[in-house]
Design an enzyme around this catalytic site. Sequence first.
Site, PDB file in Angstrom:
ATOM      1  N   HIS A  45       0.586  -1.137   0.041  1.00 56.39           N
ATOM      2  CA  HIS A  45      -0.037  -0.030   0.052  1.00 56.39           C
ATOM      3  C   HIS A  45       1.088   1.135   0.087  1.00 56.39           C
ATOM      4  O   HIS A  45       1.551   1.474   0.857  1.00 56.39           O
ATOM      5  CB  HIS A  45      -0.905  -0.015   1.367  1.00 56.39           C
ATOM      6  CG  HIS A  45      -2.009  -1.103   1.014  1.00 56.39           C
ATOM      7  ND1 HIS A  45      -2.375  -1.850   2.098  1.00 56.39           N
ATOM      8  CD2 HIS A  45      -2.570  -1.524  -0.020  1.00 56.39           C
ATOM      9  CE1 HIS A  45      -3.492  -2.730   1.801  1.00 56.39           C
ATOM     10  NE2 HIS A  45      -3.300  -2.628   0.465  1.00 56.39           N
TER      11      HIS A  45
ATOM     12  N   HIS B  76       2.819  -3.296   6.658  1.00 55.63           N
ATOM     13  CA  HIS B  76       1.789  -2.477   6.522  1.00 55.63           C
ATOM     14  C   HIS B  76       1.866  -1.528   7.561  1.00 55.63           C
ATOM     15  O   HIS B  76       2.552  -1.583   8.545  1.00 55.63           O
ATOM     16  CB  HIS B  76       0.519  -3.099   6.433  1.00 55.63           C
ATOM     17  CG  HIS B  76       0.120  -3.976   5.118  1.00 55.63           C
ATOM     18  ND1 HIS B  76      -0.644  -3.801   4.162  1.00 55.63           N
ATOM     19  CD2 HIS B  76       0.624  -4.997   4.730  1.00 55.63           C
ATOM     20  CE1 HIS B  76      -0.691  -4.540   3.141  1.00 55.63           C
ATOM     21  NE2 HIS B  76       0.248  -5.508   3.451  1.00 55.63           N
ATOM     22  N   SER B  77       0.882  -0.637   7.528  1.00 53.88           N
ATOM     23  CA  SER B  77       0.595   0.343   8.538  1.00 53.88           C
ATOM     24  C   SER B  77      -0.847   0.870   8.521  1.00 53.88           C
ATOM     25  O   SER B  77      -1.234   0.820   7.501  1.00 53.88           O
ATOM     26  CB  SER B  77       1.640   1.720   8.874  1.00 53.88           C
ATOM     27  OG  SER B  77       1.399   2.426   7.680  1.00 53.88           O
TER      28      SER B  77
ATOM     29  N   GLU C 271       1.759   3.730   2.957  1.00 51.61           N
ATOM     30  CA  GLU C 271       2.332   3.262   4.453  1.00 51.61           C
ATOM     31  C   GLU C 271       3.639   3.406   4.397  1.00 51.61           C
ATOM     32  O   GLU C 271       4.298   2.402   3.943  1.00 51.61           O
ATOM     33  CB  GLU C 271       1.711   1.975   4.556  1.00 51.61           C
ATOM     34  CG  GLU C 271       0.077   1.965   4.548  1.00 51.61           C
ATOM     35  CD  GLU C 271      -0.727   0.466   4.200  1.00 51.61           C
ATOM     36  OE1 GLU C 271       0.307  -0.569   4.365  1.00 51.61           O
ATOM     37  OE2 GLU C 271      -1.917   0.657   4.198  1.00 51.61           O
TER      38      GLU C 271
ATOM     39  N   ARG D 235      -3.388   4.700  -2.062  1.00 43.75           N
ATOM     40  CA  ARG D 235      -3.173   3.456  -1.501  1.00 43.75           C
ATOM     41  C   ARG D 235      -2.767   2.205  -2.636  1.00 43.75           C
ATOM     42  O   ARG D 235      -1.971   1.577  -2.196  1.00 43.75           O
ATOM     43  CB  ARG D 235      -4.329   2.935  -0.784  1.00 43.75           C
ATOM     44  CG  ARG D 235      -4.770   1.638  -0.475  1.00 43.75           C
ATOM     45  CD  ARG D 235      -6.065   1.385   0.470  1.00 43.75           C
ATOM     46  NE  ARG D 235      -6.296   0.180   0.591  1.00 43.75           N
ATOM     47  CZ  ARG D 235      -5.962  -0.705   1.555  1.00 43.75           C
ATOM     48  NH1 ARG D 235      -5.469  -0.123   2.578  1.00 43.75           N
ATOM     49  NH2 ARG D 235      -6.556  -1.957   1.551  1.00 43.75           N
TER      50      ARG D 235
ATOM     51  N   GLU E  97       0.906  -4.644  10.979  1.00 41.80           N
ATOM     52  CA  GLU E  97       0.421  -3.317  10.826  1.00 41.80           C
ATOM     53  C   GLU E  97       1.458  -2.703  11.719  1.00 41.80           C
ATOM     54  O   GLU E  97       1.462  -2.897  12.989  1.00 41.80           O
ATOM     55  CB  GLU E  97      -0.944  -3.208  11.430  1.00 41.80           C
ATOM     56  CG  GLU E  97      -1.777  -3.948  10.327  1.00 41.80           C
ATOM     57  CD  GLU E  97      -2.258  -3.278   8.958  1.00 41.80           C
ATOM     58  OE1 GLU E  97      -1.918  -2.110   8.791  1.00 41.80           O
ATOM     59  OE2 GLU E  97      -3.196  -3.763   8.139  1.00 41.80           O
TER      60      GLU E  97
ATOM     61  N   ASN F 152      -3.553  -5.723  -2.112  1.00 38.26           N
ATOM     62  CA  ASN F 152      -3.786  -6.727  -1.175  1.00 38.26           C
ATOM     63  C   ASN F 152      -5.157  -7.183  -1.472  1.00 38.26           C
ATOM     64  O   ASN F 152      -5.631  -7.826  -0.214  1.00 38.26           O
ATOM     65  CB  ASN F 152      -3.438  -6.116   0.232  1.00 38.26           C
ATOM     66  CG  ASN F 152      -2.853  -7.129   1.089  1.00 38.26           C
ATOM     67  OD1 ASN F 152      -2.165  -8.088   0.711  1.00 38.26           O
ATOM     68  ND2 ASN F 152      -3.106  -7.032   2.474  1.00 38.26           N
TER      69      ASN F 152
HETATM   70  O1  0X9 Z   1      -6.627  -4.150   4.530  1.00 39.70           O
HETATM   71  C1  0X9 Z   1      -5.678  -4.613   4.344  1.00 39.70           C
HETATM   72  O2  0X9 Z   1      -5.225  -5.059   3.145  1.00 39.70           O
HETATM   73  C2  0X9 Z   1      -4.500  -4.647   5.467  1.00 39.70           C
HETATM   74  N1  0X9 Z   1      -4.562  -3.263   6.234  1.00 39.70           N
HETATM   75  S1  0X9 Z   1      -4.313  -2.022   5.854  1.00 39.70           S
HETATM   76  O3  0X9 Z   1      -4.652  -0.934   6.553  1.00 39.70           O
HETATM   77  N2  0X9 Z   1      -2.720  -1.851   5.592  1.00 39.70           N
HETATM   78  O4  0X9 Z   1      -4.811  -1.742   4.477  1.00 39.70           O
HETATM   79  C3  0X9 Z   1      -4.718  -5.875   6.550  1.00 39.70           C
HETATM   80  C4  0X9 Z   1      -4.240  -6.966   5.685  1.00 39.70           C
HETATM   81  C5  0X9 Z   1      -4.559  -8.466   6.442  1.00 39.70           C
HETATM   82  N3  0X9 Z   1      -4.388  -9.422   5.612  1.00 39.70           N
HETATM   83  C6  0X9 Z   1      -5.394  -9.760   4.339  1.00 39.70           C
HETATM   84  N4  0X9 Z   1      -6.246  -9.020   4.415  1.00 39.70           N
HETATM   85  N5  0X9 Z   1      -5.111 -10.901   3.970  1.00 39.70           N
HETATM   86 ZN    ZN Z   2      -1.878  -1.826   4.032  1.00 38.04          ZN
END
Ligand code: 0X9
Ligand code: ZN
Length: 432
Positions: A182, A310-311, A185, A240, A384, A257
Amino acid sequence: MRALLLLFFLMNLDKLLKRGHCTETRDQILTITPKTQEQVDILRNISSHYETALWQPVSSHYIKEETEVHLFVPANSSATVKDLLQKHAVTHAVLLANANELIEMQTMNSTTDPRSGSTFYERYHSLDDIYHWINKTRQDNPDTVEAILIGSSYEKRPLYALKLSLNNSMNKKAMWIDCGIHAREWIAPAFCLWFVQYALSFYKLNQEITDIMDNMDVYILPVMNPDGYHYTWATNRMWRKNRSVSKSSKCIGVDLNRNFDANWCTEGASHEPCTEIYCGAFPESEPESQAVANFLRSHKDSVQLYLSMHSYSQMLLFPYSCTLDEAENHNDLLEMVQEAAQLIRRHYRNIYKYGSGSKTIYLAPGGSDDWAYNLGIKYSFTFELQDRGRYGFLLPPSHISRACNEALIAVKTIALKVIKKTQASKSPVQAD
Ligand code: 0X9
Ligand code: ZN
């Protein structure tokens, strides 16, 4: 007296103008906790129809009663957004009053500024700087570091993964770390650089990293989404997704993601290109996710540990995020992140939540961690990193060192546990 008043007025004109309702000159982050369904609907409407960027939750779909929302409001939408909130009696507080200043602080000193007093690794770096760093790291460590071109981005930027191989023992296993899926981040790519520097400098000095590197090679992809990352430096700090152009819409970008083949585009992702959680046209439709998936498919026999950085929100997550079902080795994974979180707490007095993604945050299918897990990499995690919302994506450079050291504790704890578990499970040598 009049002259004095006039003088006072003139001296503060600048401040008065800045505070004026229609003349907000600063981008802000608001925190809002909707109390009723009506307020939820208003917030959903504002965040999807006005020029704003949702920081938390990632998509308006997840906004719910009594749960904090963090909303980035650019200066030019400020009056409209605040009027709407006021009209519907939705109370808000300003989390960050001057995002522009923070953004500026993060983008200066990208290259060496001897006055700043911080090291290279305590600053954020532009994509060009990171490419230079990759090249220099490889050149300075010709026997231990290799740069592997694993593919290229939608806009044809190279995707380089570094391979750190500090010990030549045979049949070594490996771990994979990717950062910056992302774009906004920024602490994630900063961590990848931090990790490489740490491993190269502390091998043979720190027992844990020595044990890890003696048993594992590390593949590390510092910026998985270079087009998006470049865009956050050049145009929109809050971007993002990647930057791919859709056939069916004027909206740009796929959430990488959500683009992996793990319950792809079921609940928690969207087929709508204008959303932040757009899953793409089909699984692995994006060159960035395809490059990572291809690399891991061809190295799946050696890679035992998958980590994705990530964050923000300080969490140590593991599969599944794409279903509420438990992973087969759920208890093992839980034990690992629990210990990592405890150590972070002990060393840094900082709290990290942990658990399976779907139960700890939300259902989010198509993620790299779940996909890697299903491929057979049974130790698969998403971290995160800092913080929990004070600065959010705009974590000041002065916090990089702590954020990375915390994450490093977690990486080391988990990697050592993986080594122990996989060695213990090797069939014992048969004695005659
Ligand atoms: O939503 C996401 O992709 C991640 N959080 S973020 O705030 N960095 O966007 C969490 C990812 C957790 N893992 C999966 N969703 N597979
Ligand atoms: Zn992320």
